[in-house]
Scaffold this active site. Structure first.
Site, mmCIF file in Angstrom:
data_model
loop_
_atom_site.group_PDB
_atom_site.id
_atom_site.type_symbol
_atom_site.label_atom_id
_atom_site.label_comp_id
_atom_site.label_asym_id
_atom_site.label_seq_id
_atom_site.Cartn_x
_atom_site.Cartn_y
_atom_site.Cartn_z
ATOM 1 N NE ARG A 56 7.978 -19.699 8.649
ATOM 2 C CZ ARG A 56 8.012 -20.668 7.663
ATOM 3 N NH1 ARG A 56 8.945 -21.120 7.256
ATOM 4 N NH2 ARG A 56 6.821 -20.775 6.950
ATOM 5 N NE ARG A 67 -0.620 -14.933 -3.767
ATOM 6 C CZ ARG A 67 -1.623 -14.603 -4.340
ATOM 7 N NH1 ARG A 67 -2.143 -13.308 -4.149
ATOM 8 N NH2 ARG A 67 -2.493 -15.130 -4.988
ATOM 9 C CD GLU A 68 3.502 -18.702 5.182
ATOM 10 O OE1 GLU A 68 2.931 -18.188 6.010
ATOM 11 O OE2 GLU A 68 4.627 -18.860 4.931
ATOM 12 C CB CYS A 73 9.370 -15.836 0.884
ATOM 13 S SG CYS A 73 8.912 -17.459 0.777
ATOM 14 N N GLY A 127 2.062 -0.630 4.645
ATOM 15 C CA GLY A 127 1.983 -1.606 6.096
ATOM 16 C C GLY A 127 3.219 -1.189 6.849
HETATM 17 C C1 UDX Z 1 5.632 -14.151 -0.918
HETATM 18 C C2 UDX Z 1 5.382 -14.151 -2.680
HETATM 19 O O1 UDX Z 1 4.457 -13.372 -2.721
HETATM 20 C C3 UDX Z 1 5.457 -15.373 -3.188
HETATM 21 O O2 UDX Z 1 5.176 -15.408 -4.558
HETATM 22 C C4 UDX Z 1 6.611 -16.087 -2.818
HETATM 23 O O3 UDX Z 1 6.561 -17.604 -3.465
HETATM 24 C C5 UDX Z 1 6.656 -16.409 -1.231
HETATM 25 O O4 UDX Z 1 6.773 -14.954 -0.752
HETATM 26 P P1 UDX Z 1 4.163 -14.844 1.049
HETATM 27 O O5 UDX Z 1 5.372 -14.706 1.951
HETATM 28 O O6 UDX Z 1 3.134 -15.792 1.384
HETATM 29 O O7 UDX Z 1 4.547 -14.857 -0.264
HETATM 30 O O8 UDX Z 1 3.424 -13.407 1.537
HETATM 31 P P2 UDX Z 1 2.973 -11.966 0.689
HETATM 32 O O9 UDX Z 1 1.412 -12.316 0.484
HETATM 33 O O10 UDX Z 1 3.852 -11.889 -0.672
HETATM 34 O O11 UDX Z 1 3.190 -10.879 1.570
HETATM 35 C C6 UDX Z 1 4.467 -10.571 1.941
HETATM 36 C C7 UDX Z 1 4.520 -9.504 3.022
HETATM 37 O O12 UDX Z 1 3.965 -8.257 2.414
HETATM 38 C C8 UDX Z 1 3.792 -9.565 4.223
HETATM 39 O O13 UDX Z 1 4.319 -9.125 5.291
HETATM 40 C C9 UDX Z 1 2.560 -8.745 3.643
HETATM 41 O O14 UDX Z 1 1.661 -8.106 4.854
HETATM 42 C C10 UDX Z 1 3.306 -7.422 3.158
HETATM 43 N N1 UDX Z 1 2.410 -6.772 2.287
HETATM 44 C C11 UDX Z 1 1.768 -7.506 1.003
HETATM 45 C C12 UDX Z 1 2.212 -5.467 2.133
HETATM 46 O O15 UDX Z 1 2.494 -5.087 3.461
HETATM 47 N N2 UDX Z 1 1.263 -4.712 1.513
HETATM 48 C C13 UDX Z 1 0.747 -5.347 0.311
HETATM 49 O O16 UDX Z 1 0.156 -4.764 -0.712
HETATM 50 C C14 UDX Z 1 0.928 -6.781 -0.123
#
Ligand code: UDX
Length: 444
Positions: free
Chosen positions: A336, A158-159, A264, A257
């Protein structure tokens, strides 16, 4: 000796994290990138991306002599100690979504073209990018080498917590039709002691999509449930806490959210839909997951409209709005596929004037028609509503009394449910959130 000679091509989020972390596990790592300026900065320990612990790890491993940077994949071949050949080549180049949701593999192809013929016999080529099922087979075809194996080893980083995720993974997945090569790649991570799934290439490739699409589905489900809460007078926070104690569901990834975004989840959901389409499988659940997310953005706009005008069909024309948070989530500077920017675009289409503040994008300036302010209070000046779009921790402790003093209308729409509604309310603001009891929609 434990350490292996590892070449990493591409120094984006995935490549740089992979290179620095593998070096920290004791391997000799050479990272290649086509951007000479970036390579020069990395050699000086300057990391362009915001990622906790990454810059420190890069400097530490470079000083320890286990990590180095070169321009171009070709240069990496001769960059190991005593000119010995690389044993493993990690492909960490971008695989953007091309036309029709299919990943664009040109970057992978160009690396193979550049170094494929030069690799020593027995080298293992590892694909770490999220790629369509069948890419390992396609890579092997492009390589035209029977003495070089191709392995799929998807990353789940995750980022904002990439280093932590790499060094403390829930699992390592390695897939190949050559089990010996798969075991050699798995051995690179042996010191992490993580559960390891050894499988075939297609299963490993599908697993990454299966994981990300499941997460997207979980979020779309929660956002839909929050909407239902508003209609039946229930509280989404209590509902998700209650279901999260069920170990089969878990507490993580249950926050409603403005919709999921980032580099991703949107790309992978569309790509898997494409994979399903081309396999003649109608993946309705996945399509509904995406549609629910698209709808969520409009739902936020409708919420803002109702809060500001008091009417479902009220006009947002010339209405000034303060947007707090523009990155796709907190803890990153990444814009992004940011839901905040998608919602901003819809608000602008509806005629609103937007002023934004994000801790990673300090104003003055402009982004996609949003005037950037240098803090939240400045953004709120004269606004008819303050809309929280990213869950930055600092928004929890904003001085709402000060904000109430500068806005035109005392309204906060919190699309992340991070602000305790009692705090702005004490300062005289109306607080609107997602699926909380006070957000109940009274059907007329
Ligand atoms: C994601 C995956 O978690 C990771 O395993 C993969 O390798 C790449 O994609 P990332 O894109 O960094 O990672 O973001 P992540 O923390 O997963 O959040 C994704 C989206 O979901 C964001 O827009 C975030 O705000 C949203 N989100 C996340 C929610 O709205 N509610 C949550 O409870 C968690």
């Amino acid at each position: 000796m434990f350490g292996r000679r590892v070449m990493v091509v591409g120094t984006g989020y995935v490549g740089l994290t992979t290179g620095a972390c593998l070096a920290s596990l004791g391997h000799e790592v050479v990272c290649a990138d086509i951007d000479a300026g970036k390579v020069e900065r990395l050699r000086r320990g300057v990391v362009d991306i915001v990622e906790p612990d990454l810059a420190e790890l890069v400097s530490e491993q470079t000083s320890a002599g286990r990590l180095s940077f070169v321009v171009g994949a070709g240069a990496a071949l001769g960059a190991f100690e005593d000119s010995r050949p690389a044993e493993v080549l990690f492909l960490c180049v971008p695989t953007p979504m091309g036309a029709g949701g299919v990943a664009d593999l040109r970057a992978v192809e160009s690396v193979i073209e550049e170094v494929g013929a030069e690799l020593a016999a027995g080298t293992v080529v590892v694909n770490k990018s999220t790629v369509p099922v069948g890419t390992a087979a396609r890579t092997a075809e492009l390589l035209e080498r029977t003495d070089v194996a191709v392995v799929s080893n998807p990353e789940f980083l995750r980022e904002g917590s990439a280093v932590k995720d790499f060094l403390g993974p829930d699992r390592i997945v390695v897939g190949s039709d050559n089990q010996d090569a798969a075991e050699r790649v798995a051995a690179l991570y042996a010191r992490l002691g993580a559960p390891t799934v050894l499988t075939d290439a297609a299963s490993a490739e599908l697993m990454k999509y299966a994981a990300n699409c499941f997460l997207a589905m979980k979020l779309s489900y929660v956002n839909a449930m929050a909407e239902l809460c508003e209609r039946v007078g229930a509280d989404i926070g209590d509902v998700t806490e209650g279901i999260g104690y069920d170990r089969r569901i878990g507490q993580a990834f249950l926050s409603p959210g403005p919709g999921w975004g980032g580099s991703c989840l949107p790309k992978d959901t569309h790509a898997l839909l494409q994979v399903a389409d081309s396999a003649d499988f109608e993946f309705r659940l996945l399509r509904a997951t995406i549609d629910t997310n698209t709808r969520q953005r409009q739902r936020i706009v409708d919420k803002v409209r109702l809060a500001v005008t008091g009417k479902r069909t009220g006009s947002l024309s010339r209405v000034r709005l303060a947007l707090l948070g523009l990155t796709f989530k907190a803890g990153t500077d990444d814009l992004r596929d940011s839901p905040a920017l998608a919602i901003a675009a819809l608000l602008r289409q509806a005629g609103a004037d937007l002023v934004g503040f994000d801790p990673m994008l300090r104003g003055p300036g402009e982004l996609d028609g949003i005037t950037l302010a240098s803090d939240a209070v400045e953004a709120a000046q004269g606004a008819e509503a303050v809309v929280v779009l990213t869950e930055w921790a600092e928004f929890r402790t904003l001085d709402w009394a000060e904000i109430a003093g500068v806005t035109k209308q005392p309204i906060v729409v919190d699309t992340r449910n991070i602000v305790d509604p009692a705090t702005p309310r004490r300062a005289g603001l109306t607080a609107v959130g997602l699926g909380r009891q006070q957000d109940t929609v009274h059907q007329t």
